[in-house]
Structure formats: C-alpha cells, structure tokens
Design a protein around this motif. Sequence first.
Motif, PDB file in Angstrom:
ATOM      1  N   ARG A 294      30.040  -6.789 -12.438  1.00 44.83           N
ATOM      2  CA  ARG A 294      29.654  -7.211 -13.786  1.00 44.83           C
ATOM      3  C   ARG A 294      28.126  -7.279 -13.958  1.00 44.83           C
ATOM      4  N   ASN A 295      27.426  -7.822 -12.961  1.00 47.96           N
ATOM      5  CA  ASN A 295      25.972  -7.970 -13.060  1.00 47.96           C
ATOM      6  C   ASN A 295      25.227  -6.895 -12.271  1.00 47.96           C
ATOM      7  N   GLY A 296      25.922  -5.826 -11.986  1.00 43.10           N
ATOM      8  CA  GLY A 296      25.313  -4.760 -11.193  1.00 43.10           C
ATOM      9  C   GLY A 296      24.445  -3.835 -12.020  1.00 43.10           C
ATOM     10  N   GLY A 297      24.000  -2.794 -11.396  1.00 40.52           N
ATOM     11  CA  GLY A 297      23.161  -1.830 -12.088  1.00 40.52           C
ATOM     12  C   GLY A 297      22.721  -0.715 -11.148  1.00 40.52           C
ATOM     13  N   ILE A 298      22.121   0.279 -11.716  1.00 43.12           N
ATOM     14  CA  ILE A 298      21.657   1.448 -10.966  1.00 43.12           C
ATOM     15  C   ILE A 298      20.176   1.635 -11.260  1.00 43.12           C
ATOM     16  N   LYS A 299      19.360   1.811 -10.208  1.00 39.66           N
ATOM     17  CA  LYS A 299      17.928   2.007 -10.448  1.00 39.66           C
ATOM     18  C   LYS A 299      17.306   2.845  -9.339  1.00 39.66           C
ATOM     19  N   LEU A 300      16.257   3.538  -9.718  1.00 40.84           N
ATOM     20  CA  LEU A 300      15.485   4.345  -8.785  1.00 40.84           C
ATOM     21  C   LEU A 300      14.369   3.464  -8.231  1.00 40.84           C
ATOM     22  N   LEU A 301      14.408   3.185  -6.933  1.00 40.46           N
ATOM     23  CA  LEU A 301      13.487   2.217  -6.342  1.00 40.46           C
ATOM     24  C   LEU A 301      12.102   2.787  -6.051  1.00 40.46           C
ATOM     25  N   SER A 302      12.043   4.018  -5.589  1.00 42.40           N
ATOM     26  CA  SER A 302      10.733   4.589  -5.240  1.00 42.40           C
ATOM     27  C   SER A 302      10.638   6.037  -5.700  1.00 42.40           C
ATOM     28  N   ARG A 303       9.396   6.490  -5.844  1.00 42.75           N
ATOM     29  CA  ARG A 303       9.122   7.841  -6.330  1.00 42.75           C
ATOM     30  C   ARG A 303       8.055   8.489  -5.457  1.00 42.75           C
ATOM     31  N   THR A 304       7.738   9.719  -5.807  1.00 41.71           N
ATOM     32  CA  THR A 304       6.688  10.420  -5.071  1.00 41.71           C
ATOM     33  C   THR A 304       5.372   9.657  -5.170  1.00 41.71           C
ATOM     34  N   PHE A 305       5.065   9.145  -6.388  1.00 43.19           N
ATOM     35  CA  PHE A 305       3.836   8.385  -6.608  1.00 43.19           C
ATOM     36  C   PHE A 305       4.175   6.961  -7.022  1.00 43.19           C
ATOM     37  N   GLN A 306       3.524   5.997  -6.393  1.00 44.07           N
ATOM     38  CA  GLN A 306       3.643   4.615  -6.830  1.00 44.07           C
ATOM     39  C   GLN A 306       2.741   4.404  -8.046  1.00 44.07           C
ATOM     40  N   ILE A 307       3.007   3.344  -8.806  1.00 44.18           N
ATOM     41  CA  ILE A 307       2.242   3.084 -10.028  1.00 44.18           C
ATOM     42  C   ILE A 307       0.756   2.890  -9.713  1.00 44.18           C
ATOM     43  N   THR A 308       0.440   2.254  -8.584  1.00 40.93           N
ATOM     44  CA  THR A 308      -0.970   2.057  -8.223  1.00 40.93           C
ATOM     45  C   THR A 308      -1.656   3.386  -7.925  1.00 40.93           C
ATOM     46  N   GLU A 309      -0.915   4.314  -7.306  1.00 44.49           N
ATOM     47  CA  GLU A 309      -1.477   5.638  -7.020  1.00 44.49           C
ATOM     48  C   GLU A 309      -1.723   6.411  -8.309  1.00 44.49           C
ATOM     49  N   LEU A 310      -0.800   6.297  -9.261  1.00 49.31           N
ATOM     50  CA  LEU A 310      -0.969   6.977 -10.544  1.00 49.31           C
ATOM     51  C   LEU A 310      -2.167   6.406 -11.309  1.00 49.31           C
ATOM     52  N   LYS A 311      -2.394   5.101 -11.192  1.00 48.82           N
ATOM     53  CA  LYS A 311      -3.555   4.496 -11.853  1.00 48.82           C
ATOM     54  C   LYS A 311      -4.850   5.071 -11.307  1.00 48.82           C
ATOM     55  N   VAL A 312      -4.882   5.284 -10.001  1.00 45.52           N
ATOM     56  CA  VAL A 312      -6.072   5.882  -9.380  1.00 45.52           C
ATOM     57  C   VAL A 312      -6.284   7.298  -9.901  1.00 45.52           C
ATOM     58  N   LEU A 313      -5.190   8.068  -9.986  1.00 44.93           N
ATOM     59  CA  LEU A 313      -5.287   9.445 -10.465  1.00 44.93           C
ATOM     60  C   LEU A 313      -5.703   9.491 -11.937  1.00 44.93           C
ATOM     61  N   VAL A 314      -5.141   8.596 -12.745  1.00 46.58           N
ATOM     62  CA  VAL A 314      -5.507   8.530 -14.161  1.00 46.58           C
ATOM     63  C   VAL A 314      -6.987   8.214 -14.313  1.00 46.58           C
ATOM     64  N   ASP A 315      -7.470   7.265 -13.540  1.00 49.13           N
ATOM     65  CA  ASP A 315      -8.880   6.888 -13.619  1.00 49.13           C
ATOM     66  C   ASP A 315      -9.774   8.033 -13.179  1.00 49.13           C
ATOM     67  N   ALA A 316      -9.330   8.782 -12.148  1.00 48.68           N
ATOM     68  CA  ALA A 316     -10.114   9.926 -11.678  1.00 48.68           C
ATOM     69  C   ALA A 316     -10.221  10.996 -12.768  1.00 48.68           C
ATOM     70  N   VAL A 317      -9.112  11.220 -13.470  1.00 49.14           N
ATOM     71  CA  VAL A 317      -9.106  12.226 -14.542  1.00 49.14           C
ATOM     72  C   VAL A 317     -10.009  11.800 -15.692  1.00 49.14           C
ATOM     73  N   GLN A 318      -9.865  10.555 -16.138  1.00 48.93           N
ATOM     74  CA  GLN A 318     -10.611  10.132 -17.322  1.00 48.93           C
ATOM     75  C   GLN A 318     -12.094   9.928 -17.030  1.00 48.93           C
ATOM     76  N   SER A 319     -12.446   9.728 -15.763  1.00 44.87           N
ATOM     77  CA  SER A 319     -13.855   9.535 -15.436  1.00 44.87           C
ATOM     78  C   SER A 319     -14.546  10.832 -15.026  1.00 44.87           C
ATOM     79  N   SER A 320     -13.777  11.902 -14.858  1.00 46.14           N
ATOM     80  CA  SER A 320     -14.368  13.184 -14.469  1.00 46.14           C
ATOM     81  C   SER A 320     -15.047  13.843 -15.661  1.00 46.14           C
ATOM     82  N   ARG A 321     -16.339  14.006 -15.559  1.00 46.40           N
ATOM     83  CA  ARG A 321     -17.094  14.553 -16.685  1.00 46.40           C
ATOM     84  C   ARG A 321     -16.829  16.035 -16.902  1.00 46.40           C
TER      85      ARG A 321
END
Length: 333
Positions: free
Chosen positions: A69-96
Amino acid sequence: MPKSENQKQKILYIKQYLEENTDENHSVTTGDIIEMLSSHNITAERKSIYSDLEALIDMGMDINIVKGRNGGIKLLSRTFQITELKVLVDAVQSSRFITQRKSSQLINKLESLTSVYERDELRRSVFIANRIKNENESIYYNTDKIFNAINNDRKISFKYFDLGYNRRKMYHNGGVFTTVSPYGLQMDNEKYYLIAYDSISDLVKHYRVDKMDNVMIAKLPRDGKKKFRNFDVAEYSKKRVKMFTGTVESVSLKCSEEFIGQIMDKFGKECKFFPTDDGEFTTSVDVALSPTFYAWVFTFAGSIKITSPQEAVDGYIEQLEKAQKAEAQCIQD
C-alpha cells in the motif's frame, strides 16, 4: 484487445518515465506507470510492469521497488549525481567562449539527465544574465572540425582575425588562409586555443579559436609529428601567460610567504621555494617573456618581484616606462 504499434516500445517508455519522474526522494506506483503507458496507447498489467522493471534492473538501472500500500518505484542513482550536474552547469555558464544561446541549449540538455524535481534545483542555481559571453557561435563548430582533423590526421585551413572599430573583422595576412597541423585544444584564461604546428616557420603556435574564420579540414596529412612526440600541451600553455608568445626563459621570482600560493596557482604546485635572508622566498619558473607576463607581475604591486635574468628585469622596466609615457601623453592630449 489488439496491441497497438507502440507496444514494442513499452519498456523504453517505462525507463524514460522513471528517469524523468523519480529520484531518491520521489517515487511512482505501478498505477502511475500503467496510466502513463495508456496515454501512449499501450496496454499493461501490473505483473508485466514488474517483469519490465526486473529487466531494466538486469541491464544495470538502480531501481528500488517497494510493494504494498505504501510502496513505490524509484530510480536511486544515475550516471550523473545532482552535485556533478551543478558543476557542469556552472562550467558551461561561466565559459566565455560558449555563446549565450549555446549555453542555454547545453544547460537544457544537462537538465534532461535528472528528474523533473532535481531540474528545478538545477535551474535555481543558473545565473546566466550579465555574464560576459563570446558572440561568435562558430567556435562551437570550429572545435568539432579541429577534433575531426586531429582524429583523421589532417591539416586545417582558416582565416585569422582581430576585431576593430564597430566590430569589424581585420584579417591577418590580408585575408589569406593559414594552413597548420592541429595537435590539441587548450583552455587558458577562459579562452579556447588551438595548439598547432606551422611547417612554414617550423614552430609550434597557438590560435584563439573564436578568432578563426572559415575553418576547413584540408586533404593534406599533418606534419610536425616529431615535434609533438614528447610535447606537453599543458606545459606549453603554463609557460605562456594568457597564451602570449615570447621567448621562454627561466625567471627567478621573489615574494613574501603570503604570495607563494599566487605563484603556484599560475605556474604549478611543483614550484620549489627557497627562503632568503630578508625573510622572503625565491623560486624559478619557465615563462615566455611577454607584456602579459609583465602585466601579471605588475598586478601584485611589487609584492612579487623579478630578480633575474637581467633580460627579464629590463623587459619589465621597459614595459613600465612605456605605460608611463603613454599615460603622460594621454594626459597632455
């Protein structure tokens, strides 16, 4: 009930649905999945859903299944963690060298690698407005051509330019194409540089990729392989402050202890420092003697000093005198 044409894509829809709608803190139910599949005209029973989930787990997806009843299905991990994606996003937006438009496109693609919930977290960390960005979008495609030329052992040809008044392109050599053998791309001072061999001068040279126009892959094979057999691109750029060409010399620098980190940031942590009798430290670095190197030293207002060779000392003094004369002339005018 006959199966729809989309039935074969059922497991792919489930995979995509989990990637977009679940993460460590958010789950879905089999009912949610069945409803999603129905919107794509795909019929499914709970038993078949669990079978597909097991197949995805066997393929390496980190899916957590809690039944009940209280169960569920979820994807626990991915190729990139959210912290890694933040680093990549910052690298892209700061690249002149990446244009504003391309930055937005790349960030949108990075956002697609996480769930809809974590995308909101990524977007909250994006602050692109008012960043200094290159407006020459061709750099994005120039780098691709350069990599293709390197991989296929071919020379490239291009027109090289500087920007003048009213953003007019002023081409070098009267607009004649330059042909070189590309060997690498290097980021320096927020700019992208091509490292290449010029067979006419028999020299290794570098070019700003955003100042290259009409880049074409030539049919000619690259030459200069002997020069690049033991060539270290990172070492080459480290010796050239802001990639300015000049004669590479072993230069002795002197500073107090608080500025040792500044020198190591510029020339590497392998720099060796030796104490002097007056309480300061000296080190030797290999660097191209150029106006940009002297300007870097000047930034520290005497806290970092050039002590040898005399050629470097004289060059630094000459640059200071030129700046003084130019400023004095400007005031008189």
